[in-house]
Scaffold this motif. Structure first.
Motif, PDB file in Angstrom:
ATOM      1  N   ALA A   1       0.824  -1.208   0.000  1.00  0.00           N
ATOM      2  CA  ALA A   1       0.000   0.000   0.000  1.00  0.00           C
ATOM      3  C   ALA A   1       0.858   1.258   0.000  1.00  0.00           C
ATOM      4  CB  ALA A   1      -0.913  -0.015   1.225  1.00  0.00           C
ATOM      5  N   THR A   2       2.010   1.199   0.681  1.00  0.00           N
ATOM      6  CA  THR A   2       2.926   2.347   0.692  1.00  0.00           C
ATOM      7  C   THR A   2       3.495   2.604  -0.697  1.00  0.00           C
ATOM      8  OG1 THR A   2       3.511   1.879   2.987  1.00  0.00           O
ATOM      9  CG2 THR A   2       5.047   3.240   1.717  1.00  0.00           C
ATOM     10  N   THR A   3       3.839   1.539  -1.394  1.00  0.00           N
ATOM     11  CA  THR A   3       4.344   1.680  -2.768  1.00  0.00           C
ATOM     12  C   THR A   3       3.289   2.303  -3.676  1.00  0.00           C
ATOM     13  OG1 THR A   3       5.748  -0.267  -2.432  1.00  0.00           O
ATOM     14  CG2 THR A   3       5.353   0.432  -4.707  1.00  0.00           C
ATOM     15  N   MET A   4       2.037   1.833  -3.520  1.00  0.00           N
ATOM     16  CA  MET A   4       0.952   2.420  -4.317  1.00  0.00           C
ATOM     17  C   MET A   4       0.788   3.901  -4.006  1.00  0.00           C
ATOM     18  SD  MET A   4      -2.005  -0.504  -4.190  1.00  0.00           S
ATOM     19  CE  MET A   4      -1.764  -2.115  -4.975  1.00  0.00           C
ATOM     20  N   ALA A   5       0.905   4.261  -2.731  1.00  0.00           N
ATOM     21  CA  ALA A   5       0.780   5.676  -2.367  1.00  0.00           C
ATOM     22  C   ALA A   5       1.907   6.489  -2.976  1.00  0.00           C
ATOM     23  CB  ALA A   5       0.787   5.811  -0.836  1.00  0.00           C
ATOM     24  N   GLY A   6       3.126   5.949  -2.999  1.00  0.00           N
ATOM     25  CA  GLY A   6       4.238   6.651  -3.631  1.00  0.00           C
ATOM     26  C   GLY A   6       4.034   6.819  -5.114  1.00  0.00           C
ATOM     27  N   VAL A   7       3.524   5.788  -5.770  1.00  0.00           N
ATOM     28  CA  VAL A   7       3.251   5.887  -7.208  1.00  0.00           C
ATOM     29  C   VAL A   7       2.174   6.934  -7.478  1.00  0.00           C
ATOM     30  CG1 VAL A   7       2.349   4.635  -9.206  1.00  0.00           C
ATOM     31  CG2 VAL A   7       3.993   3.531  -7.676  1.00  0.00           C
ATOM     32  N   ALA A   8       1.139   6.936  -6.620  1.00  0.00           N
ATOM     33  CA  ALA A   8       0.061   7.918  -6.794  1.00  0.00           C
ATOM     34  C   ALA A   8       0.584   9.335  -6.603  1.00  0.00           C
ATOM     35  CB  ALA A   8      -1.067   7.620  -5.809  1.00  0.00           C
ATOM     36  N   ALA A   9       1.467   9.523  -5.610  1.00  0.00           N
ATOM     37  CA  ALA A   9       2.035  10.862  -5.382  1.00  0.00           C
ATOM     38  C   ALA A   9       2.876  11.297  -6.569  1.00  0.00           C
ATOM     39  CB  ALA A   9       2.884  10.843  -4.104  1.00  0.00           C
TER      40      ALA A   9
ATOM     41  N   TRP B   1       0.815  15.820  -1.889  1.00  0.00           N
ATOM     42  CA  TRP B   1       1.297  15.860  -0.510  1.00  0.00           C
ATOM     43  C   TRP B   1       0.570  14.860   0.387  1.00  0.00           C
ATOM     44  CZ3 TRP B   1       5.717  17.801   0.634  1.00  0.00           C
ATOM     45  CH2 TRP B   1       6.256  18.847  -0.147  1.00  0.00           C
ATOM     46  N   THR B   2      -0.707  14.735   0.198  1.00  0.00           N
ATOM     47  CA  THR B   2      -1.444  13.768   1.014  1.00  0.00           C
ATOM     48  C   THR B   2      -1.005  12.340   0.701  1.00  0.00           C
ATOM     49  OG1 THR B   2      -3.215  13.827  -0.630  1.00  0.00           O
ATOM     50  CG2 THR B   2      -3.473  15.230   1.334  1.00  0.00           C
ATOM     51  N   ALA B   3      -0.776  12.040  -0.558  1.00  0.00           N
ATOM     52  CA  ALA B   3      -0.295  10.704  -0.923  1.00  0.00           C
ATOM     53  C   ALA B   3       1.106  10.466  -0.376  1.00  0.00           C
ATOM     54  CB  ALA B   3      -0.304  10.543  -2.443  1.00  0.00           C
ATOM     55  N   THR B   4       1.922  11.524  -0.393  1.00  0.00           N
ATOM     56  CA  THR B   4       3.268  11.389   0.169  1.00  0.00           C
ATOM     57  C   THR B   4       3.218  11.128   1.666  1.00  0.00           C
ATOM     58  OG1 THR B   4       4.137  12.896  -1.533  1.00  0.00           O
ATOM     59  CG2 THR B   4       5.483  12.542   0.438  1.00  0.00           C
ATOM     60  N   MET B   5       2.320  11.828   2.366  1.00  0.00           N
ATOM     61  CA  MET B   5       2.170  11.607   3.811  1.00  0.00           C
ATOM     62  C   MET B   5       1.689  10.187   4.100  1.00  0.00           C
ATOM     63  SD  MET B   5       0.473  15.272   4.900  1.00  0.00           S
ATOM     64  CE  MET B   5       0.170  14.721   6.555  1.00  0.00           C
ATOM     65  N   ALA B   6       0.815   9.656   3.252  1.00  0.00           N
ATOM     66  CA  ALA B   6       0.344   8.282   3.414  1.00  0.00           C
ATOM     67  C   ALA B   6       1.497   7.293   3.224  1.00  0.00           C
ATOM     68  CB  ALA B   6      -0.779   7.991   2.426  1.00  0.00           C
ATOM     69  N   ALA B   7       2.360   7.565   2.233  1.00  0.00           N
ATOM     70  CA  ALA B   7       3.496   6.675   1.992  1.00  0.00           C
ATOM     71  C   ALA B   7       4.469   6.695   3.164  1.00  0.00           C
ATOM     72  CB  ALA B   7       4.202   7.082   0.702  1.00  0.00           C
ATOM     73  N   VAL B   8       4.717   7.892   3.713  1.00  0.00           N
ATOM     74  CA  VAL B   8       5.630   7.994   4.863  1.00  0.00           C
ATOM     75  C   VAL B   8       5.037   7.285   6.079  1.00  0.00           C
ATOM     76  CG1 VAL B   8       6.700   9.614   6.467  1.00  0.00           C
ATOM     77  CG2 VAL B   8       6.688  10.116   4.023  1.00  0.00           C
ATOM     78  N   ALA B   9       3.722   7.477   6.334  1.00  0.00           N
ATOM     79  CA  ALA B   9       3.086   6.815   7.480  1.00  0.00           C
ATOM     80  C   ALA B   9       3.113   5.297   7.327  1.00  0.00           C
ATOM     81  CB  ALA B   9       1.647   7.314   7.613  1.00  0.00           C
ATOM     82  N   GLY B  10       2.921   4.810   6.103  1.00  0.00           N
ATOM     83  CA  GLY B  10       2.983   3.364   5.877  1.00  0.00           C
ATOM     84  C   GLY B  10       4.369   2.799   6.138  1.00  0.00           C
ATOM     85  N   ALA B  11       5.390   3.536   5.705  1.00  0.00           N
ATOM     86  CA  ALA B  11       6.756   3.076   5.944  1.00  0.00           C
ATOM     87  C   ALA B  11       7.075   3.044   7.441  1.00  0.00           C
ATOM     88  CB  ALA B  11       7.743   3.980   5.202  1.00  0.00           C
ATOM     89  N   LEU B  12       6.631   4.088   8.163  1.00  0.00           N
ATOM     90  CA  LEU B  12       6.851   4.110   9.619  1.00  0.00           C
ATOM     91  C   LEU B  12       6.090   2.974  10.310  1.00  0.00           C
ATOM     92  CD1 LEU B  12       6.683   7.958  10.373  1.00  0.00           C
ATOM     93  CD2 LEU B  12       8.692   6.464  10.443  1.00  0.00           C
ATOM     94  N   ALA B  13       4.871   2.701   9.862  1.00  0.00           N
ATOM     95  CA  ALA B  13       4.086   1.618  10.460  1.00  0.00           C
ATOM     96  C   ALA B  13       4.771   0.265  10.272  1.00  0.00           C
ATOM     97  CB  ALA B  13       2.689   1.592   9.837  1.00  0.00           C
ATOM     98  N   SER B  14       5.324   0.039   9.102  1.00  0.00           N
ATOM     99  CA  SER B  14       6.038  -1.215   8.858  1.00  0.00           C
ATOM    100  C   SER B  14       7.247  -1.345   9.772  1.00  0.00           C
ATOM    101  CB  SER B  14       6.462  -1.278   7.389  1.00  0.00           C
ATOM    102  OG  SER B  14       7.176  -2.468   7.127  1.00  0.00           O
ATOM    103  N   THR B  15       7.947  -0.230   9.992  1.00  0.00           N
ATOM    104  CA  THR B  15       9.111  -0.248  10.892  1.00  0.00           C
ATOM    105  C   THR B  15       8.693  -0.550  12.327  1.00  0.00           C
ATOM    106  OG1 THR B  15      10.223   1.378   9.475  1.00  0.00           O
ATOM    107  CG2 THR B  15      11.072   1.090  11.713  1.00  0.00           C
ATOM    108  N   VAL B  16       7.619   0.096  12.784  1.00  0.00           N
ATOM    109  CA  VAL B  16       7.145  -0.111  14.159  1.00  0.00           C
ATOM    110  C   VAL B  16       6.698  -1.561  14.355  1.00  0.00           C
ATOM    111  CG1 VAL B  16       5.287   0.479  15.765  1.00  0.00           C
ATOM    112  CG2 VAL B  16       6.516   2.279  14.562  1.00  0.00           C
ATOM    113  N   ASN B  17       5.954  -2.105  13.383  1.00  0.00           N
ATOM    114  CA  ASN B  17       5.472  -3.484  13.510  1.00  0.00           C
ATOM    115  C   ASN B  17       6.630  -4.475  13.561  1.00  0.00           C
ATOM    116  OD1 ASN B  17       2.926  -2.399  13.335  1.00  0.00           O
ATOM    117  ND2 ASN B  17       2.726  -2.827  11.134  1.00  0.00           N
TER     118      ASN B  17
END
Length: 419
Positions: free
Chosen positions: A123-131, A316-332
């Motif tokens: 999902a993070t990759t998709m958000a980056g592509v969308a951004a 910007w919103t898609a970029t923020m989604a991609a960053v949040a997804g990457a952080l979530a993967s790190t936390v998990n």
């Protein structure tokens, strides 16, 4: 002469005929009936009490001979042995259950972590592509990409909430501890059956230990699952509370106990309280706080990413989604890959171990009659082995504790060398 002979013949003939007649016509004696005495019929206790208006006042145990009492004691010993074998079978079954369920929950942890991370990263990759596509001014519709990314973020959030709730790595550690403790109990029962003559008290003691372990490490997840995020660390308790074990058999007058030995063990208890228990409770509470923060952060980040992608109107919103997804993967990965829940459970179990040693020593010393205690030298050796020390090292720890209390300084050494 001839007439005389004839008359003699007639006389002899008549007398012989009388004799024959008398023999034949002897009168019969009256018949006398002889009969063996009949056995008395079995009389019920109720008839015996009410017959002839008398009340039975004979105690019921008056007919119990020493042989009967001996037979009864033998039958009780046999019954206790059979009951102990039944407990042993139940313990062996629990060992197998906890082992199998522990392996299954370990696979849960791996599969759930990998699945959630793959969904989050996709999902993070998709958000980056969308951004990137939105920033480049592409006229291609990105609705499908945004919807797919949003659904995957939402799915990852739901699965992550469930995973953080049950804490599979912590469940695995619970099953490991339960398997080890049930195996320990199984060996204790086998030793008792092999070298001792078990009694009803031994059977009850074994059953209490089984039930205490069941309560400390439950198998179901719904209803009785242990609280994964308590307010503070509470040491695990897997033993019945608390009876001092009494020594059975011949004992000497002091039973291996001396004033010096009692003082030594009291100092060991003091070290356990002031160093080991306090240290592991501190570390356990720290692990608990970290796990709480991570368990809340993961779903919040994936949920934020899902909202950002769902209401995305620009890069910007898609970029923020991609960053949040990457952080979530790190936390998990840090939480479940690093098994922070398992670390907390390990500290909780270690704190319970030190509490068990402490209570065992205190309950033994509280027994004023030394002949009712376990042999002092044997008990000292068991404590030393539990703490990973030799007898001389245990005495050194006690001496250092005494000197520190007299001098008012801190204790520099832990009681245990195992943990």
């Amino acid at each position: 002469m001839a007439s005389l002979q004839a008359s003699n013949f007639l006389v002899s003939s008549s007398s012989s005929s009388k004799q024959i007649h008398a023999a034949i016509s002897v009168p019969k004696l009256p018949a006398v009936r002889l009969s063996a005495p009949k056995l008395q019929p079995k009389i019920s206790s109720q008839e015996l009490k009410t017959r002839d208006g008398f009340i039975d006042t004979i105690p019921k145990d008056v007919d119990r001979t020493p042989l009967a009492r001996e037979s009864s004691s033998v039958s009780m010993a046999t019954l206790s042995l059979q009951q102990l074998h039944a407990v042993l079978e139940a313990v062996a079954d629990r060992v197998e259950m906890h082992k199998n369920i522990g392996e299954q929950r370990d696979r849960w942890n791996t599969l759930l972590l990998n699945s959630i991370n793959m969904m989050t990263l996709t999902a993070t990759t998709m958000a980056g592509v969308a951004a990137a596509a939105t920033g480049g001014g592409s006229v291609v519709s990105l609705l499908g990409l945004k919807l797919a990314s949003t659904v995957m973020f939402l799915s990852a959030t739901g699965m992550l909430v469930l995973m953080n709730k049950i804490q599979p790595s912590q469940l695995v550690e619970e099953q490991r501890n339960a398997t080890r403790l049930f195996k320990q109990l199984e060996n204790q029962i086998k030793t008792l059956v092999a070298v001792g003559s078990p009694t009803l008290d031994d059977v009850n003691d074994a059953m209490e230990k089984v039930l205490a372990l069941d309560k400390a490490y439950p198998l179901p997840l719904l209803g009785v699952m242990l609280e994964k995020f308590p307010e503070n660390l509470q040491p695990a308790v897997w033993w019945p509370r608390n009876k001092a074990k009494q020594f059975k058999g011949d004992v000497k007058s002091n039973n291996g106990w001396t004033k010096e030995l009692e003082m030594e063990l009291r100092e060991v208890v003091e070290v356990i309280k002031r160093k080991d228990s306090e240290e592991y409770e501190r570390l356990g509470n720290k692990a608990l706080k970290i796990n709480k923060v991570l368990a809340k952060s993961g779903p919040l980040l994936t949920g934020f990413a899902a909202l950002a992608m769902g209401f995305s109107n620009g890069p910007w919103t898609a970029t923020m989604a991609a960053v949040a997804g990457a952080l979530a993967s790190t936390v998990n990965t840090f939480e479940h890959g690093g098994q922070v829940g398992m670390v907390f459970e390990m500290y909780r179990n270690n704190a319970g171990f030190f509490k068990l040693v402490q209570e065992s020593i205190e309950s033994t010393l509280d027994e004023s009659d030394v002949e009712r205690r376990e042999n002092g030298e044997l008990f000292e050796m068991k404590v030393a082995l539990q703490l990973g020390r030799s007898l001389s090292e245990l005495k050194d720890v006690a001496e250092k504790s005494r000197c520190s209390r007299v001098g008012g300084g801190p204790i520099d050494e832990f009681a245990s060398k195992l943990f």
